[in-house]
Design a protein around this motif. Structure first.
Motif, PDB file in Angstrom:
ATOM      1  N   ASN A  90     -81.118  89.691  27.126  1.00 39.27           N
ATOM      2  CA  ASN A  90     -80.064  90.182  26.233  1.00 39.27           C
ATOM      3  C   ASN A  90     -79.091  91.074  26.988  1.00 39.27           C
ATOM      4  OD1 ASN A  90     -79.041  90.507  23.393  1.00 39.27           O
ATOM      5  ND2 ASN A  90     -79.469  92.651  23.842  1.00 39.27           N
ATOM      6  N   ASN A  91     -79.626  91.903  27.897  1.00 42.95           N
ATOM      7  CA  ASN A  91     -78.769  92.793  28.692  1.00 42.95           C
ATOM      8  C   ASN A  91     -77.872  92.005  29.645  1.00 42.95           C
ATOM      9  OD1 ASN A  91     -79.734  95.170  27.528  1.00 42.95           O
ATOM     10  ND2 ASN A  91     -81.418  95.352  28.997  1.00 42.95           N
ATOM     11  N   VAL A  92     -78.420  90.943  30.242  1.00 37.82           N
ATOM     12  CA  VAL A  92     -77.626  90.102  31.139  1.00 37.82           C
ATOM     13  C   VAL A  92     -76.487  89.449  30.363  1.00 37.82           C
ATOM     14  CG1 VAL A  92     -77.636  88.013  32.566  1.00 37.82           C
ATOM     15  CG2 VAL A  92     -79.515  89.651  32.745  1.00 37.82           C
ATOM     16  N   PHE A  93     -76.792  88.948  29.161  1.00 42.24           N
ATOM     17  CA  PHE A  93     -75.753  88.335  28.326  1.00 42.24           C
ATOM     18  C   PHE A  93     -74.656  89.337  28.000  1.00 42.24           C
ATOM     19  CE2 PHE A  93     -73.873  87.551  24.160  1.00 42.24           C
ATOM     20  CZ  PHE A  93     -73.370  86.273  24.332  1.00 42.24           C
ATOM     21  N   ILE A 193     -84.699  93.433  18.364  1.00 47.56           N
ATOM     22  CA  ILE A 193     -84.965  94.876  18.435  1.00 47.56           C
ATOM     23  C   ILE A 193     -83.950  95.564  19.344  1.00 47.56           C
ATOM     24  CG2 ILE A 193     -86.591  96.617  19.292  1.00 47.56           C
ATOM     25  CD1 ILE A 193     -88.861  94.803  18.315  1.00 47.56           C
ATOM     26  N   THR A 194     -83.635  94.912  20.477  1.00 44.41           N
ATOM     27  CA  THR A 194     -82.644  95.470  21.400  1.00 44.41           C
ATOM     28  C   THR A 194     -81.282  95.592  20.726  1.00 44.41           C
ATOM     29  OG1 THR A 194     -83.786  94.468  23.297  1.00 44.41           O
ATOM     30  CG2 THR A 194     -81.513  95.169  23.640  1.00 44.41           C
ATOM     31  N   ILE A 195     -80.901  94.559  19.983  1.00 44.90           N
ATOM     32  CA  ILE A 195     -79.620  94.588  19.269  1.00 44.90           C
ATOM     33  C   ILE A 195     -79.616  95.716  18.242  1.00 44.90           C
ATOM     34  CG2 ILE A 195     -78.163  93.317  17.622  1.00 44.90           C
ATOM     35  CD1 ILE A 195     -79.001  90.745  19.057  1.00 44.90           C
ATOM     36  N   PHE A 196     -80.756  95.909  17.556  1.00 43.30           N
ATOM     37  CA  PHE A 196     -80.869  96.963  16.550  1.00 43.30           C
ATOM     38  C   PHE A 196     -80.770  98.343  17.202  1.00 43.30           C
ATOM     39  CE2 PHE A 196     -83.518  99.962  14.144  1.00 43.30           C
ATOM     40  CZ  PHE A 196     -82.864  99.928  12.920  1.00 43.30           C
ATOM     41  N   ILE A 197     -81.513  98.539  18.289  1.00 42.41           N
ATOM     42  CA  ILE A 197     -81.510  99.832  18.980  1.00 42.41           C
ATOM     43  C   ILE A 197     -80.109 100.183  19.487  1.00 42.41           C
ATOM     44  CG2 ILE A 197     -82.333 101.058  21.044  1.00 42.41           C
ATOM     45  CD1 ILE A 197     -85.001  99.603  20.692  1.00 42.41           C
ATOM     46  N   ASN A 198     -79.394  99.175  19.978  1.00 43.19           N
ATOM     47  CA  ASN A 198     -78.038  99.399  20.495  1.00 43.19           C
ATOM     48  C   ASN A 198     -76.969  99.391  19.410  1.00 43.19           C
ATOM     49  OD1 ASN A 198     -79.057  99.528  23.116  1.00 43.19           O
ATOM     50  ND2 ASN A 198     -78.806  97.324  23.461  1.00 43.19           N
ATOM     51  N   ASN A 199     -77.427  99.297  18.151  1.00 44.04           N
ATOM     52  CA  ASN A 199     -76.514  99.328  16.993  1.00 44.04           C
ATOM     53  C   ASN A 199     -75.441  98.242  17.096  1.00 44.04           C
ATOM     54  OD1 ASN A 199     -75.645 100.364  14.514  1.00 44.04           O
ATOM     55  ND2 ASN A 199     -74.193 101.768  15.482  1.00 44.04           N
ATOM     56  N   GLN A 200     -75.884  97.015  17.407  1.00 46.69           N
ATOM     57  CA  GLN A 200     -74.947  95.909  17.609  1.00 46.69           C
ATOM     58  C   GLN A 200     -74.939  94.919  16.440  1.00 46.69           C
ATOM     59  OE1 GLN A 200     -76.617  94.554  21.365  1.00 46.69           O
ATOM     60  NE2 GLN A 200     -74.970  95.531  22.525  1.00 46.69           N
ATOM     61  N   PHE A 201     -75.539  95.279  15.304  1.00 50.21           N
ATOM     62  CA  PHE A 201     -75.574  94.381  14.160  1.00 50.21           C
ATOM     63  C   PHE A 201     -74.244  94.316  13.413  1.00 50.21           C
ATOM     64  CE2 PHE A 201     -80.302  94.680  14.204  1.00 50.21           C
ATOM     65  CZ  PHE A 201     -80.557  93.321  14.175  1.00 50.21           C
ATOM     66  N   LYS A 202     -73.488  95.406  13.448  1.00 51.93           N
ATOM     67  CA  LYS A 202     -72.272  95.514  12.642  1.00 51.93           C
ATOM     68  C   LYS A 202     -71.295  94.350  12.818  1.00 51.93           C
ATOM     69  CE  LYS A 202     -68.737  98.846  11.253  1.00 51.93           C
ATOM     70  NZ  LYS A 202     -68.165 100.210  11.485  1.00 51.93           N
TER      71      LYS A 202
END
Length: 262
Positions: A90-93, A193-202
């Protein structure tokens, strides 16, 4: 509304095939939705991840209920690695998406996916040498590799998982399908979970109806596919696996050309 119906049909068919032969459906979903081109690569990635994650839950539950025989230690070690790989992928993307035009990222993903799928077809159908990994660290590393690739490509890693599980553990394609679903579950869970932690759902809130529809049909498709997996023979599953990957490779060639020339 129309695009939601189109996506739902694509995802439903993809997941049935994916859960049956262990490719998860993500490779088909991601490739076809990219070819449709209605949404950007990051949105397609997220829709694919949600659908594949939902499929993995229903399919795994079905296998547990049916008491499908597996080696729990392999699932445990591979899953640990796939969680770490999912976060890394996910981080690479995110890094590539921030630095390059979305169409270029789509092209890069298409080329990498097509390359891995060609390897998968050749390996699964050629009966080349395979291994019997037993060292826990080696198994964890294998899971990390598979989780990273699946997460970065937004496909769950299904067809790649299947081929490499045959390579690493000398499983049949049918056996690999069961382990592949477990890897998909943990790699996609870590990505979410990574997307959630980084607040990227919005950014994806506007696509909630499509995402919900995708997850519902994916759950149903996962149940149907896992049932077919138990009923069909190794020979039939291998044949469906091969034909599906040929189709996905063709779609990704189109996506790569479109991505690099857009």
């Amino acid at each position: 509304m129309i695009i939601t119906i189109i996506y739902s049909v694509v995802i439903f068919i993809s997941v049935i095939i994916g859960a049956t032969v262990g490719i998860g459906g993500g490779a088909i979903i991601k490739s076809v939705l990219d070819m449709i081109g209605y949404h950007t690569v990051d949105v397609v990635n997220f829709i694919s991840v949600c659908a594949v994650f939902a499929m993995s839950i229903s399919s795994t539950a079905r296998h547990i209920k049916a008491k499908t025989k597996i080696k729990p230690e392999i699932v445990a070690y591979v899953s640990i690695g796939s969680v770490l790989g999912g976060i890394a992928g996910n981080n690479v993307f995110d890094i590539l998406f921030d630095k390059f035009n979305p169409n270029i990222v789509k092209g890069i993903q298409a080329v990498i996916l097509a390359g891995f799928l060609i390897f998968a077809i050749i390996y699964v159908n050629s009966h080349l040498k395979s291994f019997h990994l037993q060292n826990p660290f080696a198994i964890i590393f294998a899971g990390l590799f598979l989780g990273l690739i699946g997460s970065f490509l937004g496909i769950g890693g299904g067809p790649i998982n299947t081929a490499f599980l045959v390579l690493f553990f000398s499983f049949s394609v049918k056996e690999s399908a069961v382990y592949s679903v477990a890897i998909i579950f943990f790699s996609q869970l870590s990505k979410l979970i990574t997307i959630f932690i980084n607040n990227q759902f919005k950014p994806y809130a506007d696509y909630l109806p499509i995402i919900i529809a995708a997850m519902i049909v994916a759950v149903i498709g996962g149940l149907i596919g896992s049932k077919l997996n138990r009923k069909l023979s190794d020979k039939v599953i291998t044949r469906v696996f091969t034909l599906t990957l040929v189709f996905v490779i063709a779609v990704n060639v189109v996506n790569a050309v479109k991505g690099f020339t857009a």
